[in-house]
Design a protein around this motif. Structure first.
Motif, PDB file in Angstrom:
ATOM      1  N   LYS A 383      55.440  -4.938 -22.677  1.00 41.18           N
ATOM      2  CA  LYS A 383      55.579  -6.370 -22.915  1.00 41.18           C
ATOM      3  C   LYS A 383      54.356  -7.140 -22.434  1.00 41.18           C
ATOM      4  O   LYS A 383      53.880  -8.070 -23.080  1.00 41.18           O
ATOM      5  N   GLY A 384      53.832  -6.803 -21.254  1.00 37.84           N
ATOM      6  CA  GLY A 384      52.644  -7.491 -20.751  1.00 37.84           C
ATOM      7  C   GLY A 384      51.453  -7.291 -21.661  1.00 37.84           C
ATOM      8  O   GLY A 384      50.681  -8.224 -21.915  1.00 37.84           O
ATOM      9  N   SER A 385      51.264  -6.083 -22.150  1.00 33.56           N
ATOM     10  CA  SER A 385      50.137  -5.826 -23.056  1.00 33.56           C
ATOM     11  C   SER A 385      50.309  -6.598 -24.360  1.00 33.56           C
ATOM     12  O   SER A 385      49.333  -7.097 -24.942  1.00 33.56           O
ATOM     13  N   ASN A 386      51.590  -6.745 -24.821  1.00 30.98           N
ATOM     14  CA  ASN A 386      51.813  -7.512 -26.055  1.00 30.98           C
ATOM     15  C   ASN A 386      51.534  -9.007 -25.858  1.00 30.98           C
ATOM     16  O   ASN A 386      51.015  -9.679 -26.743  1.00 30.98           O
ATOM     17  N   LEU A 387      51.901  -9.547 -24.652  1.00 26.40           N
ATOM     18  CA  LEU A 387      51.658 -10.963 -24.389  1.00 26.40           C
ATOM     19  C   LEU A 387      50.175 -11.282 -24.283  1.00 26.40           C
ATOM     20  O   LEU A 387      49.712 -12.335 -24.724  1.00 26.40           O
TER      21      LEU A 387
END
Length: 452
Positions: A383-387
Motif C-alpha cells: 500500500k505504501g509503495s502504491n501511495l
C-alpha cells in the motif's frame, strides 16, 4: 567260467565293427571339429530352416575356424566377449542395443573377410541404414532376398539372425580356402579302442559273475580254463593257423584259483542294493517293527536318565524358591523405596509430557502469529509503495494527450468528409437545375413548333 569265450566273441564283434571307419572330421586349419555345412556357390538363401540352438553351435564352430577371438574380439579396445551358445538365440535382457551392435559388427567383419568393401558400423548409426547396407552387400555375394521383412533382423536375435550369420560364415569359409577332408582312421587307434573295450568287458563280466553263485560254478570254470589253455598252448594248433596280430584271440594267463579269490573279494562290492521305497506298506511295517524294538531296548536307560533329570530339576527349583524368599525378606524395605521412587518418576514423566505438549502448542501459535505478521507487513509495504507511486498519473496524462491527438485527427477527417459531402450535394443540385432548365426549354420548343 565263461570269461575267455565271451572276450573272444566281444573282440571278434569289435573287429568286424571297427572295419567300418568313422571318426570326427579333420580340418586343414583346425582339427577335431564337428562337421560343418557349406552352402552352394550360387543361389544362396537366408531362410531359417533350423532351430536357434543348432544354428548357434554351427556359428561358434565356424567362427573358431576363422580365429574370430583373436581377429574380431581382440582387434581393438574395449575387447568384446566371446559368443555364448545362446547369444543370438534369445534376447539379452537390457543389452538389446549392445546385442544389435555386436550382430552388425560381426556381419560387417565377415563381409570384409569375403572381399566385400563395406564400412564397419558405428554403435549409434541408424539401424535401418545399417541393415540396408548389410543386405545390399549380401545380395552382391549371391544371396537371394529373404521372404521375411528386414525388420526381423533389427531385434538382433532369433532364427533369421542366426541363419544370416550362418550363410555369411559359409561364404567366408569357402573364400578363405578352408578345406574339410574325410577322416583318417589309423591301426594304432583301432588297437587302443579294442583294448578299452576289453577293459569294459572285463568289468561287465566281473559284475555278472559276482551276482551268480561262485561256489557252484568253480569246478566247471576250472575245467573250461584247463581245456582252453591246452588248446591255446598246443604247438600243432598254433602252427595250423596264425591270424594277423590285430585279429588274434585273447589268451587268458590268469590262475583259476586267483581268479576265484578275486571274484570273492570283489563280489560284495558289486552287489546292487535297492533304495528303500517308503511308499510300500511292507517296508512301512518292517520299519515300524524295527523302530518299536529299538525304542523298547532304549526305553529303560532313557527312563532312568529322565527320572534323574526330574529329581535334579526339582531340587534346583526348590533351591531357587528358597533363595527368592530369602532375598524378598532381606530387601523388602528397599523394594518399598523403589516402588515409591518409581511412582514419583512416573508422575514426573507425566508432568514433563504435559509441559512438552504445552510448549509445542505455544510454538505453533507463535509460528502462526509470525506468519500473520509477515503477511500484514507485506500488505502495508504494498500500500505504501502504491501511495507514493506517481506512475498512474503519468500514464493518465499520456492517455489524455493521446486522446486529444486522436480527437484533433478525427475532427480534421470529419471536416474533410463534410466538405466532400457539401461539394457533392452542390454538384447534384446544379445538375438537377440544368436538367430542369433543359426540360423547360425543350417544352417551349415543342409548343412553338405546334403553333406553327
Amino acid at each position: 567260467m565263461q570269461r575267455p569265450s565271451s572276450s573272444r566273441k566281444a573282440s571278434s564283434q569289435r573287429q568286424t565293427a571297427d572295419e567300418e571307419p568313422s571318426a570326427a572330421p579333420a580340418v586343414q586349419e583346425q582339427a577335431n571339429l564337428a562337421p560343418l555345412r557349406v552352402a552352394p556357390a550360387a543361389g544362396r538363401s537366408m531362410e531359417a530352416k533350423l532351430p536357434e540352438d543348432v544354428y548357434m553351435d554351427q556359428i561358434i564352430q565356424k567362427l573358431q575356424l576363422l580365429n574370430y577371438e583373436r581377429d574380431f574380439c581382440r582387434r581393438k579396445k574395449p575387447y568384446r566377449n566371446s559368443l555364448t551358445p545362446s547369444y543370438f538365440a534369445v534376447q539379452q535382457g537390457a543389452g538389446a542395443n549392445e546385442q544389435f551392435f555386436y550382430f552388425t559388427s560381426l556381419a560387417a567383419w565377415l563381409l570384409q573377410l569375403s572381399g566385400t568393401n563395406i564400412p564397419t558400423p558405428k554403435e549409434f548409426d541408424d539401424p535401418n541404414a545399417t541393415l540396408h547396407a548389410l543386405l545390399q552387400a549380401m545380395r552382391s555375394l549371391g544371396f537371394a532376398n529373404p521372404s521375411y521383412p528386414p525388420t526381423k533382423l533389427s531385434s538382433a536375435h532369433g532364427k533369421e539372425v542366426c541363419a544370416m550369420l550362418d550363410g555369411l560364415l559359409d561364404v567366408t569359409i569357402e573364400r578363405k580356402g578352408v578345406v574339410i577332408r574325410k577322416p583318417v582312421y589309423g591301426i594304432e587307434r583301432l588297437e587302443e579302442d579294442t583294448a578299452e573295450d576289453d577293459i569294459e568287458d572285463d568289468g561287465a563280466d566281473i559284475a555278472t559273475m559276482a551276482v551268480q553263485d561262485a561256489a557252484d560254478e568253480s569246478e566247471e570254470d576250472e575245467a573250461a580254463w584247463g581245456r582252453q589253455s591246452m588248446l591255446v598252448t598246443s604247438p600243432t594248433t598254433a602252427k595250423a593257423a596264425e591270424p594277423a596280430p590285430e585279429k588274434q584271440l585273447l589268451v587268458a594267463t590268469v590262475d583259476p584259483m586267483q581268479w576265484k579269490l578275486e571274484v570273492e573279494r570283489v563280489a560284495p562290492k558289486l552287489r546292487i542294493t535297492l533304495a528303500a521305497d517308503m511308499r510300500d506298506w511292507r517296508q512301512h511295517l518292517e520299519a515300524a517293527h524295527s523302530n518299536s524294538q529299538l525304542l523298547g531296548s532304549s526305553w529303560p536307560e532313557a527312563r532312568a536318565a529322565l527320572e534323574r533329570l526330574v529329581g535334579e530339576v526339582g531340587a534346583s527349583v526348590e533351591k531357587i524358591d528358597s533363595r527368592e524368599r530369602q532375598l524378598n525378606s532381606q530387601f523388602e524395605g528397599l523394594l518399598g523405596q523403589y516402588q515409591d521412587t518409581r511412582q514419583q518418576l512416573v508422575a514426573a514423566q507425566e508432568q514433563y509430557n504435559r509441559t512438552t505438549e504445552q510448549i509445542s502448542e505455544r510454538n505453533n501459535e507463535l509460528h502462526r502469529l509470525a506468519v500473520a505478521l509477515d503477511d500484514a507487513m507485506q500488505q502495508l509495504d504494498n500500500k505504501g509503495s502504491n501511495l507514493s507511486d506517481a506512475s498512474p498519473l503519468v500514464r493518465l496524462k499520456a492517455a489524455m494527450s493521446s486522446l486529444k491527438t486522436e480527437l484533433r485527427q478525427m475532427e480534421l477527417r470529419i471536416g474533410v468528409v463534410s466538405h466532400n459531402l457539401i461539394s457533392l450535394s452542390l454538384r447534384d443540385k446544379q445538375a438537377a437545375l440544368k436538367d430542369a432548365a433543359r426540360k423547360q426549354q425543350g417544352a417551349r420548343d415543342a409548343g412553338i413548333t405546334q403553333l406553327y
